[in-house]
Scaffold this active site. Sequence first.
Site, mmCIF file in Angstrom:
data_model
loop_
_atom_site.group_PDB
_atom_site.id
_atom_site.type_symbol
_atom_site.label_atom_id
_atom_site.label_comp_id
_atom_site.label_asym_id
_atom_site.label_seq_id
_atom_site.Cartn_x
_atom_site.Cartn_y
_atom_site.Cartn_z
ATOM 1 N N HIS A 1 -0.596 1.347 -13.049
ATOM 2 C CA HIS A 1 0.168 0.196 -13.545
ATOM 3 C C HIS A 1 1.619 0.630 -13.743
ATOM 4 C CE1 HIS A 1 0.931 -3.590 -15.498
ATOM 5 N NE2 HIS A 1 1.550 -2.929 -16.466
ATOM 6 N N GLU B 1 -12.812 -3.762 -18.873
ATOM 7 C CA GLU B 1 -12.730 -5.184 -18.541
ATOM 8 C C GLU B 1 -11.442 -5.842 -19.033
ATOM 9 O OE1 GLU B 1 -16.430 -7.672 -18.054
ATOM 10 O OE2 GLU B 1 -17.152 -6.105 -19.410
ATOM 11 N N GLY B 2 -10.661 -5.122 -19.850
ATOM 12 C CA GLY B 2 -9.384 -5.681 -20.295
ATOM 13 C C GLY B 2 -8.330 -5.536 -19.196
ATOM 14 N N GLY C 1 0.775 -1.235 0.000
ATOM 15 C CA GLY C 1 0.000 0.000 0.000
ATOM 16 C C GLY C 1 0.807 1.287 0.000
HETATM 17 C C1 GRF Z 1 2.446 -0.866 -7.775
HETATM 18 O O1 GRF Z 1 3.631 -1.031 -8.512
HETATM 19 C C2 GRF Z 1 1.273 -0.676 -8.689
HETATM 20 O O2 GRF Z 1 1.577 0.016 -9.840
HETATM 21 C C3 GRF Z 1 0.903 -2.090 -9.015
HETATM 22 O O3 GRF Z 1 1.084 -2.801 -7.813
HETATM 23 C C4 GRF Z 1 2.078 -2.150 -7.026
HETATM 24 C C5 GRF Z 1 1.460 -1.865 -5.699
HETATM 25 O O4 GRF Z 1 2.386 -1.334 -4.792
HETATM 26 N N1 GRF Z 1 -0.431 -2.159 -9.580
HETATM 27 P P1 GRF Z 1 1.879 -0.707 -3.430
HETATM 28 O O5 GRF Z 1 1.049 -1.763 -2.719
HETATM 29 O O6 GRF Z 1 1.104 0.528 -3.736
HETATM 30 O O7 GRF Z 1 3.144 -0.407 -2.661
#
Ligand code: GRF
Length: 215
Positions: free
Chosen positions: A114, A147-148, A17
């Site tokens: 992402h 949804e992708g 998180g």
């Molecule tokens: C991050 O790299 C985010 O982009 C990906 O999962 C990771 C989560 O990291 N979807 P965190 O739990 O926010 O430290």
Amino acid sequence: MGELSEVPVGVLISGSGTNLQALLDACAEPDSPAKIAVVISNRPGVYGLERAREAGVPTVVAPHRDHPDRRTYDAHLVSTLRAHHVQWVALAGFMRLVTSTLLDAFPQRVLNIHPSLLPAFPGLDAQGQANAYGTTVAGATVHLVDEGMDHGPILAQGVVPAEPGEPVETLKQRILQMEHRLFPMVLRWAVEGRIQTEGRLARIDLPPGQRRWLI
Ligand code: GRF
């Protein structure tokens, strides 16, 4: 903005998180137009839940294994989010694909971050994919969820240098720091009503001096 006008946001997590922390910190600023109303984790015991409690935000553990299929699980997420009057949903390291059950309840109101410059390297271990491919730039993308997998309209991207052959951990950290700048910025645009979509293109009424990319 006064407390009454703050837009309630739900954050879905699966792990440590750090992005959630960036959102909590931004929402704690006195001029924040958003507030985190609930943090939901599909995994019990993750550190992100602790971060939410520290910030005084309600937490819910919702293990996906308690539900027979994705749609039933997403219906449970929807009722939990609605119970907290959520208007926008932020996926912050939520390691689940979501269905139209969630997306129809919050149309064009679900954000994801992402760790790649989409459309390159969707899916798991995006940083490892970029590292193994030998790219010289990498980064992060915040997009609207459809949804992708890591697929919906791109809202903003942040670019970082990448050194072919560097340890993937250093690349991950560099991207993560960019994520922590990018996500709060876009969440603010979202709750301020600045985002509109036309097909897969998002149009954003940017605040003065801001751009849809960070370096
Ligand atoms: C991050 O790299 C985010 O982009 C990906 O999962 C990771 C989560 O990291 N979807 P965190 O739990 O926010 O430290």
